[in-house]
Design a protein around this motif. Sequence first.
Motif, PDB file in Angstrom:
ATOM      1  N   ILE A  37      39.240  48.491  44.375  1.00 22.03           N
ATOM      2  CA  ILE A  37      39.513  47.358  43.491  1.00 22.03           C
ATOM      3  C   ILE A  37      38.247  46.574  43.158  1.00 22.03           C
ATOM      4  O   ILE A  37      37.953  46.313  41.981  1.00 22.03           O
ATOM      5  N   HIS A  46      41.721  48.567  34.413  1.00 21.38           N
ATOM      6  CA  HIS A  46      43.150  48.636  34.080  1.00 21.38           C
ATOM      7  C   HIS A  46      43.848  49.771  34.839  1.00 21.38           C
ATOM      8  O   HIS A  46      45.014  49.634  35.242  1.00 21.38           O
ATOM      9  N   MET A  76      44.422  48.293  38.266  1.00 19.87           N
ATOM     10  CA  MET A  76      45.442  47.250  38.217  1.00 19.87           C
ATOM     11  C   MET A  76      46.831  47.870  38.062  1.00 19.87           C
ATOM     12  O   MET A  76      47.814  47.400  38.652  1.00 19.87           O
ATOM     13  N   GLU A 101      49.958  47.385  40.486  1.00 13.68           N
ATOM     14  CA  GLU A 101      51.236  46.894  39.950  1.00 13.68           C
ATOM     15  C   GLU A 101      52.391  47.751  40.456  1.00 13.68           C
ATOM     16  O   GLU A 101      53.439  47.221  40.882  1.00 13.68           O
ATOM     17  N   LEU A 116      40.691  39.673  43.909  1.00 14.53           N
ATOM     18  CA  LEU A 116      41.367  39.390  42.646  1.00 14.53           C
ATOM     19  C   LEU A 116      41.024  37.997  42.130  1.00 14.53           C
ATOM     20  O   LEU A 116      40.986  37.764  40.916  1.00 14.53           O
ATOM     21  N   VAL A 175      38.055  38.826  38.906  1.00 16.79           N
ATOM     22  CA  VAL A 175      38.679  38.864  37.584  1.00 16.79           C
ATOM     23  C   VAL A 175      38.183  37.665  36.777  1.00 16.79           C
ATOM     24  O   VAL A 175      38.704  36.555  36.897  1.00 16.79           O
ATOM     25  N   ILE A 202      44.089  41.020  33.916  1.00 16.95           N
ATOM     26  CA  ILE A 202      45.209  40.956  34.868  1.00 16.95           C
ATOM     27  C   ILE A 202      46.512  40.533  34.185  1.00 16.95           C
ATOM     28  O   ILE A 202      47.587  40.701  34.755  1.00 16.95           O
ATOM     29  N   TYR A 247      49.797  42.587  34.221  1.00 12.59           N
ATOM     30  CA  TYR A 247      50.276  43.023  35.527  1.00 12.59           C
ATOM     31  C   TYR A 247      50.876  41.837  36.289  1.00 12.59           C
ATOM     32  O   TYR A 247      50.246  41.262  37.181  1.00 12.59           O
ATOM     33  N   VAL A 281      50.867  41.930  40.158  1.00 11.98           N
ATOM     34  CA  VAL A 281      49.566  41.677  40.777  1.00 11.98           C
ATOM     35  C   VAL A 281      49.240  40.193  40.722  1.00 11.98           C
ATOM     36  O   VAL A 281      48.761  39.607  41.698  1.00 11.98           O
ATOM     37  N   GLN A 282      49.514  39.557  39.571  1.00  7.62           N
ATOM     38  CA  GLN A 282      49.280  38.118  39.452  1.00  7.62           C
ATOM     39  C   GLN A 282      50.107  37.330  40.460  1.00  7.62           C
ATOM     40  O   GLN A 282      49.596  36.413  41.124  1.00  7.62           O
TER      41      GLN A 282
END
Length: 214
Positions: free
Chosen positions: A109, A139, A142, A146, A171, A175, A181, A184, A187-188
């Motif tokens: 990541i 992406h 991510m 996700e 993250l 980012v 992000i 997703y 992920v957020q």
Amino acid sequence: MLKLYGFSKVNAGARGHTRDLRVLWALEELQLPFETVGLDHPAQDLTTDAYRDINPFQQIPSIDDDGVVLTESAAIVVYLAKKSGRLIPADPAGEAQVLRWCFAAMNSIELPLVALMVHDWTANGSDPKPRQFLADWVHLRMGHLERWFADREYVATDDFTIADLLMAHVLHSGVKDASLIAPYPGVQAYRDRCLARPAWRRTFEAYCARVEAG
């Protein structure tokens, strides 16, 4: 007492995103006593012979725990968790899953995020292909995350661990472009859930009060 070598002053763009925050967060979660040795990056504190003896790469963070000297933020966080017996499972199988995701945070990541960040710092924009390649790499990763969070609250186990601490900080700090992000939501939500922890909020507030923008 454990000494943490962290920033006392750092350039404005990096302030609030530096890797000593990972260790400070871990120390706050684990409630381990420590003292901070603040280094002034613009004043070249990291390039002295004395600090080079502690950290051969002249980076932050480092620790000296009564003679146990460690560098690399993830290695320090793992050491602290194992020392305290918290935020990492005691059984080998559980520990292996946490270590797996610690490595994933640092490599799978963080690597594409940092690569894209460095590109945006240095490229003149004359050729869009390198940036598109790096953005596609981000992406891809991510998207993998996700899917992983489709039925999980935390990344490695059912409980918050140091793997979540490292992943959430990656993250948070990596980012810089919200569009990376935005597609997703899982992920957020995961990142925000981890960063809502009181220990992170206390850590970040104390850091911002102490560390100057240089």
